[in-house]
Scaffold this active site. Structure first.
Site, mmCIF file in Angstrom:
data_model
loop_
_atom_site.group_PDB
_atom_site.id
_atom_site.type_symbol
_atom_site.label_atom_id
_atom_site.label_comp_id
_atom_site.label_asym_id
_atom_site.label_seq_id
_atom_site.Cartn_x
_atom_site.Cartn_y
_atom_site.Cartn_z
ATOM 1 C CG ASN A 132 -1.904 1.072 1.277
ATOM 2 O OD1 ASN A 132 -1.903 1.952 0.405
ATOM 3 N ND2 ASN A 132 -2.777 1.036 2.264
ATOM 4 N NE ARG A 188 -6.396 0.538 0.134
ATOM 5 C CZ ARG A 188 -6.770 1.070 1.271
ATOM 6 N NH1 ARG A 188 -5.984 1.001 2.311
ATOM 7 N NH2 ARG A 188 -7.930 1.668 1.374
ATOM 8 C CG HIS A 224 -13.088 2.337 2.989
ATOM 9 N ND1 HIS A 224 -13.851 3.285 3.621
ATOM 10 C CD2 HIS A 224 -11.802 2.626 3.287
ATOM 11 C CE1 HIS A 224 -13.057 4.128 4.276
ATOM 12 N NE2 HIS A 224 -11.814 3.742 4.085
ATOM 13 N NE ARG A 267 -10.742 11.582 4.278
ATOM 14 C CZ ARG A 267 -10.590 10.305 3.948
ATOM 15 N NH1 ARG A 267 -11.555 9.656 3.326
ATOM 16 N NH2 ARG A 267 -9.475 9.676 4.227
ATOM 17 C CD GLU A 273 -8.447 -2.065 3.747
ATOM 18 O OE1 GLU A 273 -8.916 -1.287 2.915
ATOM 19 O OE2 GLU A 273 -7.910 -1.683 4.797
#
Ligand code: ADP
Length: 394
Positions: free
Chosen positions: A8, A89, A178, A239, A382
């Site tokens: 990642n 990823r 996601h 956010r 993940e």
């Protein structure tokens, strides 16, 4: 024995995990941080120990070389040939990529053509891919996309009601993110329930620093809360989630700022941080609110209400749900957030069992036996998903 590396790559970091497949066993994992800055930090976990080194790493290429050579030095691998595949990823696959793919020239060119859909993440992802391909040219490199799982969303879910031309020419639509986590967690939920993914409707609440909710109907995403970018949906660490788009121009005028600066504030100074004025970290907010800080509690409640809104809406949209699942940093660890959310959707016949809910980071059923919808905590993974898809494409 098949070793697969899950990677990642961010703008200044590179996370990695080496897995033994198909056993899905982690051999080692680590992270290179502060790439391109002075005093970069390389850390690697092995047999429960963490080794850390501070050195100057000028770019991702150097980071990849250091990382791979460290694997040799620590005798984790005897040669690079042992790594049969690298799964990357990738944040965005645009409107074309609907599943994990092998990354050759053509695919990389396509990703380069859509960098402006996610410049902060896709650029660094590509840098990471190229760096790994250069050091390991004979290995298959696979892209696993955050957006891919959401390709099954129907038009009525992914279209914004904007001029058609925005969608057709500029690809303005909901993509969702996601996806790798939503898929992993919803598949695992079906498995725990002794069902096939096709047989269950699951609402996944992935709540970490970034957070999104997903309606998974019979194994497929039919709607999700993040949109064109990961800014849409529920409020997150920094956010804002949904706001009236008219706020952007209003605040540009009031603060004499450019659109880009306002978007940056919505991404980096809003959410938990903006409302509480204290922190973007849920642990700090829980501690502050216990001390009576009203705005810290409010930040938690504003988010919990929005999560509940999405759960209720997806429950109705899917014609009911068999399970609601909490995952990621907050979903797996913050019992207070889980009960805050579930207590807001009692009208659906959902009931939390506070004794079962008293857990952290474990897979567990946390609803009562009477609850009409089961509620689970399922830790996401993940990297395992990335390694599974990479193995499948080898
Ligand atoms: P991301 O991967 O999106 O950066 P994570 O999934 O790692 O984020 O989640 C980070 C969040 O999880 C932080 O807000 C952190 O406070 C929260 N978290 C971790 N442990 C706990 C805990 N014990 N209680 C409450 N929140 C926790």
């Amino acid at each position: 024995m098949t070793k697969i590396m899950a990677v990642n790559a961010g703008s200044s970091s590179l996370k990695f995990q080496l897995l033994e497949m198909p056993e899905e066993k982690t051999i080692t994992s680590g992270i290179v941080e502060r790439i391109g800055m002075k005093k970069s930090v390389f850390s690697i976990k092995l047999n429960g120990d963490k080794l850390e080194e501070t050195l100057d790493i000028k770019d991702h290429g150097v980071a990849v070389n250091i990382l791979l050579n460290k694997l040799l030095e620590l005798k984790i691998i005897a040669s690079f040939d042992e790594i049969l595949g690298v799964g990357h990823r990738v944040v965005h696959g645009g409107s074309k990529i609907a599943e994990s793919i092998v990354l050759n020239e053509k695919e990389i060119s396509y990703l380069e053509s859509i960098v402006d859909l996610a410049p902060l993440h896709l650029g660094p992802n590509l840098t990471g891919i190229k760096a790994f391909k250069e050091v390991l040219p004979n290995v298959k490199h696979v892209g696993v996309f955050d957006t891919a799982f959401h390709h099954t969303m129907p038009e009525e879910s992914f279209l914004y009601a904007v001029p058609w031309d925005w969608y057709e020419r500029f690809q303005v639509r909901k993509y969702g993110f996601h996806g790798t986590s939503h898929k992993f967690v919803s598949d695992r939920c079906a498995e725990i329930m002794g069902k096939k993914p096709e047989e269950v409707n699951v609402i996944v609440c992935h709540i970490g620093n970034g957070a999104s909710i997903c309606a998974v109907k019979g194994g497929h995403s039919v709607d999700t809360s993040m949109g064109f970018t990961p800014l849409e949906g529920i409020p997150m660490g920094t956010r804002s989630g949904n706001v009236d788009p008219a706020v952007v121009e209003f605040m540009m005028t009031k603060k004499n700022k450019k659109a880009k600066e306002i978007t940056n504030i919505l991404n980096k100074q809003s959410g938990y941080l903006g409302v509480s004025g204290v922190s973007s970290d849920s642990r700090d907010l829980v501690a502050e609110s216990a001390k009576g800080n009203h705005r810290a509690q409010l930040a938690i409640d504003v988010q919990a209400k929005r999560i509940a809104d999405y759960i209720a809406s997806y429950y109705v949209y899917m014609g009911g749900a068999d399970a609601i699942v909490f995952t990621a940093g907050i979903g797996e660890n913050a019992k207070s957030t889980r009960s805050n959310v579930i207590n807001r959707v009692k009208a659906l016949g959902v009931e939390i069992d506070e004794e079962r809910n008293d857990c952290r980071g474990v897979e567990r059923l946390i609803s009562t036996d009477e609850s009409k919808v089961k509620v689970y905590v399922i830790p996401t993974n993940e990297e395992v998903m990335i390694a599974r898809d990479t193995l499948a494409l080898l």
